[in-house]
Design a protein around this motif. Structure first.
Motif, PDB file in Angstrom:
ATOM      1  N   ARG A  35      97.193   8.082 -25.774  1.00  0.00           N
ATOM      2  CA  ARG A  35      96.370   8.200 -24.571  1.00  0.00           C
ATOM      3  C   ARG A  35      95.131   7.309 -24.651  1.00  0.00           C
ATOM      4  NH1 ARG A  35      95.585  13.106 -24.849  1.00  0.00           N
ATOM      5  NH2 ARG A  35      93.392  13.240 -25.434  1.00  0.00           N
ATOM      6  N   TYR A  36      94.483   7.283 -25.814  1.00  0.00           N
ATOM      7  CA  TYR A  36      93.281   6.472 -25.972  1.00  0.00           C
ATOM      8  C   TYR A  36      93.597   4.975 -25.897  1.00  0.00           C
ATOM      9  CZ  TYR A  36      90.898  10.758 -27.518  1.00  0.00           C
ATOM     10  OH  TYR A  36      90.360  12.022 -27.595  1.00  0.00           O
ATOM     11  N   LEU A  37      94.667   4.569 -26.582  1.00  0.00           N
ATOM     12  CA  LEU A  37      95.035   3.152 -26.547  1.00  0.00           C
ATOM     13  C   LEU A  37      95.503   2.747 -25.149  1.00  0.00           C
ATOM     14  CD1 LEU A  37      96.925   2.686 -29.944  1.00  0.00           C
ATOM     15  CD2 LEU A  37      94.597   1.971 -29.379  1.00  0.00           C
ATOM     16  N   ARG A  38      96.232   3.637 -24.486  1.00  0.00           N
ATOM     17  CA  ARG A  38      96.680   3.359 -23.125  1.00  0.00           C
ATOM     18  C   ARG A  38      95.472   3.126 -22.224  1.00  0.00           C
ATOM     19  NH1 ARG A  38      97.656   5.170 -18.072  1.00  0.00           N
ATOM     20  NH2 ARG A  38      99.746   4.913 -17.154  1.00  0.00           N
ATOM     21  N   LYS A  39      94.464   3.969 -22.352  1.00  0.00           N
ATOM     22  CA  LYS A  39      93.256   3.820 -21.536  1.00  0.00           C
ATOM     23  C   LYS A  39      92.582   2.483 -21.811  1.00  0.00           C
ATOM     24  CE  LYS A  39      88.794   5.999 -20.541  1.00  0.00           C
ATOM     25  NZ  LYS A  39      87.877   7.125 -20.859  1.00  0.00           N
ATOM     26  N   ASP A  40      92.469   2.104 -23.085  1.00  0.00           N
ATOM     27  CA  ASP A  40      91.821   0.841 -23.439  1.00  0.00           C
ATOM     28  C   ASP A  40      92.618  -0.364 -22.948  1.00  0.00           C
ATOM     29  OD1 ASP A  40      89.710   2.129 -24.604  1.00  0.00           O
ATOM     30  OD2 ASP A  40      90.267   1.688 -26.673  1.00  0.00           O
ATOM     31  N   ILE A  41      93.945  -0.239 -22.946  1.00  0.00           N
ATOM     32  CA  ILE A  41      94.771  -1.344 -22.454  1.00  0.00           C
ATOM     33  C   ILE A  41      94.679  -1.436 -20.938  1.00  0.00           C
ATOM     34  CG2 ILE A  41      97.157  -2.162 -22.209  1.00  0.00           C
ATOM     35  CD1 ILE A  41      97.696  -0.954 -25.007  1.00  0.00           C
ATOM     36  N   VAL A  42      94.769  -0.298 -20.258  1.00  0.00           N
ATOM     37  CA  VAL A  42      94.725  -0.276 -18.797  1.00  0.00           C
ATOM     38  C   VAL A  42      93.394  -0.815 -18.277  1.00  0.00           C
ATOM     39  CG1 VAL A  42      94.561   1.290 -16.804  1.00  0.00           C
ATOM     40  CG2 VAL A  42      96.454   1.520 -18.431  1.00  0.00           C
ATOM     41  N   THR A  43      92.299  -0.462 -18.949  1.00  0.00           N
ATOM     42  CA  THR A  43      90.979  -0.916 -18.493  1.00  0.00           C
ATOM     43  C   THR A  43      90.601  -2.269 -19.090  1.00  0.00           C
ATOM     44  OG1 THR A  43      89.899   0.338 -20.268  1.00  0.00           O
ATOM     45  CG2 THR A  43      90.173   1.443 -18.148  1.00  0.00           C
ATOM     46  N   CYS A  44      91.544  -2.890 -19.796  1.00  0.00           N
ATOM     47  CA  CYS A  44      91.374  -4.224 -20.365  1.00  0.00           C
ATOM     48  C   CYS A  44      90.249  -4.290 -21.391  1.00  0.00           C
ATOM     49  CB  CYS A  44      91.183  -5.274 -19.269  1.00  0.00           C
ATOM     50  SG  CYS A  44      92.639  -5.444 -18.202  1.00  0.00           S
ATOM     51  N   VAL A  45      89.902  -3.154 -21.993  1.00  0.00           N
ATOM     52  CA  VAL A  45      89.047  -3.181 -23.179  1.00  0.00           C
ATOM     53  C   VAL A  45      89.802  -3.911 -24.285  1.00  0.00           C
ATOM     54  CG1 VAL A  45      87.973  -1.757 -24.975  1.00  0.00           C
ATOM     55  CG2 VAL A  45      87.781  -1.090 -22.574  1.00  0.00           C
ATOM     56  N   ILE A  46      91.098  -3.629 -24.373  1.00  0.00           N
ATOM     57  CA  ILE A  46      91.997  -4.418 -25.227  1.00  0.00           C
ATOM     58  C   ILE A  46      92.725  -5.387 -24.311  1.00  0.00           C
ATOM     59  CG2 ILE A  46      93.887  -4.363 -26.889  1.00  0.00           C
ATOM     60  CD1 ILE A  46      93.229  -1.449 -27.451  1.00  0.00           C
ATOM     61  N   HIS A  47      92.506  -6.658 -24.482  1.00  0.00           N
ATOM     62  CA  HIS A  47      93.002  -7.667 -23.549  1.00  0.00           C
ATOM     63  C   HIS A  47      94.508  -7.881 -23.671  1.00  0.00           C
ATOM     64  CE1 HIS A  47      88.801  -9.779 -23.225  1.00  0.00           C
ATOM     65  NE2 HIS A  47      88.781  -8.526 -22.817  1.00  0.00           N
ATOM     66  N   PRO A  48      95.160  -8.227 -22.558  1.00  0.00           N
ATOM     67  CA  PRO A  48      96.562  -8.637 -22.619  1.00  0.00           C
ATOM     68  C   PRO A  48      96.731  -9.792 -23.604  1.00  0.00           C
ATOM     69  CG  PRO A  48      95.878  -8.319 -20.350  1.00  0.00           C
ATOM     70  CD  PRO A  48      94.632  -8.220 -21.177  1.00  0.00           C
ATOM     71  N   GLY A  49      97.777  -9.703 -24.428  1.00  0.00           N
ATOM     72  CA  GLY A  49      98.041 -10.719 -25.432  1.00  0.00           C
ATOM     73  C   GLY A  49      97.443 -10.421 -26.790  1.00  0.00           C
ATOM     74  N   SER A  50      96.599  -9.385 -26.879  1.00  0.00           N
ATOM     75  CA  SER A  50      95.941  -9.046 -28.146  1.00  0.00           C
ATOM     76  C   SER A  50      96.939  -8.477 -29.160  1.00  0.00           C
ATOM     77  CB  SER A  50      94.829  -8.012 -27.919  1.00  0.00           C
ATOM     78  OG  SER A  50      93.831  -8.512 -27.079  1.00  0.00           O
ATOM     79  N   LEU A  51      96.687  -8.751 -30.426  1.00  0.00           N
ATOM     80  CA  LEU A  51      97.471  -8.174 -31.516  1.00  0.00           C
ATOM     81  C   LEU A  51      96.925  -6.782 -31.830  1.00  0.00           C
ATOM     82  CD1 LEU A  51      99.514  -8.405 -33.917  1.00  0.00           C
ATOM     83  CD2 LEU A  51      97.620  -9.386 -35.241  1.00  0.00           C
ATOM     84  N   LEU A  52      97.826  -5.803 -31.946  1.00  0.00           N
ATOM     85  CA  LEU A  52      97.453  -4.455 -32.350  1.00  0.00           C
ATOM     86  C   LEU A  52      97.914  -4.238 -33.787  1.00  0.00           C
ATOM     87  CD1 LEU A  52      98.250  -2.041 -29.357  1.00  0.00           C
ATOM     88  CD2 LEU A  52      96.012  -2.688 -30.248  1.00  0.00           C
ATOM     89  N   SER A  53      96.990  -3.964 -34.672  1.00  0.00           N
ATOM     90  CA  SER A  53      97.299  -3.768 -36.079  1.00  0.00           C
ATOM     91  C   SER A  53      97.368  -2.279 -36.402  1.00  0.00           C
ATOM     92  CB  SER A  53      96.216  -4.433 -36.937  1.00  0.00           C
ATOM     93  OG  SER A  53      96.223  -3.938 -38.250  1.00  0.00           O
ATOM     94  N   GLU A  54      98.499  -1.851 -36.993  1.00  0.00           N
ATOM     95  CA  GLU A  54      98.618  -0.450 -37.422  1.00  0.00           C
ATOM     96  C   GLU A  54      97.488  -0.086 -38.369  1.00  0.00           C
ATOM     97  OE1 GLU A  54     102.270   0.771 -39.140  1.00  0.00           O
ATOM     98  OE2 GLU A  54     103.476   0.284 -37.374  1.00  0.00           O
ATOM     99  N   LYS A  55      97.191  -0.995 -39.282  1.00  0.00           N
ATOM    100  CA  LYS A  55      96.147  -0.733 -40.282  1.00  0.00           C
ATOM    101  C   LYS A  55      94.790  -0.537 -39.619  1.00  0.00           C
ATOM    102  CE  LYS A  55      93.993  -2.724 -44.435  1.00  0.00           C
ATOM    103  NZ  LYS A  55      93.996  -3.888 -45.367  1.00  0.00           N
TER     104      LYS A  55
END
Length: 228
Positions: A19-39
């Motif tokens: 839910r938190y990551l979805r919110k950050d992606i939807v609001t473009c806090v995390i930009h399209p094309g960004s790498l998401l690291s499990e670590k």
């Protein structure tokens, strides 16, 4: 990814991270094309990698990330085709819901919608885009709740993640909250009058806003959209 979130014991950890990551992606806090690291995500939430991995799977199912073998997990760029497909499905479901609601919604359901509209106006006055988007979603959910068919809204919610990113990007100029509130008021007034045809027309106009806004948004943010 500077937004601070708190993991609680009230629900499974993987669902909270999703839910938190979805919110950050939807609001473009995390930009399209960004790498998401499990670590990095594990460290951010102070959890093991397993719930993060499970959250990534859900994000992939929602069409928000793509897992590339040997390369990593990337936030998907916005697909105009997926937005169009999602809008088409959403319109089909919500038109059916609003037609039934115009016949069946009661005073309590109308009161809940009216209160929601008041909160939308306050959010717009504060220029709080995230709060406004949440209230926009709640408005549509309340219509489904008014006919005791929340499954309809859950179905819409499951397919609209890509649409939500465009919705967020349009709020500043292309599709300002004031215009969306007026569209919501048109829907509300038709429901209050129990006018089935007017309710359908108002909902259709509202949901077709996406068709009008995606082209200028894609032109302004071309690096965030998939190539046609």
């Amino acid at each position: 990814m500077s937004t601070a979130y708190t993991i609680t014991t009230s629900e499974p950890v993987n669902q909270q991270i999703y839910r938190y990551l979805r919110k950050d992606i939807v609001t473009c806090v995390i930009h399209p094309g960004s790498l998401l690291s499990e670590k990095e995500v594990s460290a951010r939430f102070n959890v093991s990698r397993q719930p993060v991995r499970e959250a990534f799977i859900k994000l992939a199912e929602a069409g928000l990330v793509q897992v590339l073998p040997q390369r990593g997990t990337f936030v998907r760029k916005i697909s105009a085709q997926r937005v169009a497909d999602g809008r088409f499905i959403r319109e089909a479901v919500e038109i059916a819901v609003v037609r039934r609601a115009a016949q069946e919604i009661d005073a309590a359901g109308l009161m809940a919608l009216e209160h929601n509209l008041q909160l939308q106006r306050l959010a717009a006055e504060r220029h709080d885009s995230q709060a406004f988007l949440a209230l926009d979603d709640e408005f549509h959910r309340l219509i489904a709740e008014g006919i005791h068919c929340l499954l309809a809204w859950e179905t819409v919610e499951n397919i609209k993640a890509t649409m939500d990113r465009v919705r967020f990007l349009t709020l500043s100029e292309v599709s300002p909250p004031e215009r969306l509130i007026q569209q919501h008021e048109d829907i509300f007034n038709a429901l209050k009058a129990h006018d089935v045809e007017a309710a359908e027309s108002a909902m259709r106009r509202h949901l077709q806003e996406m068709i009008l806004t995606i082209t200028p948004i894609a032109e302004r943010n071309s690096e965030w959209f998939e190539a046609p």
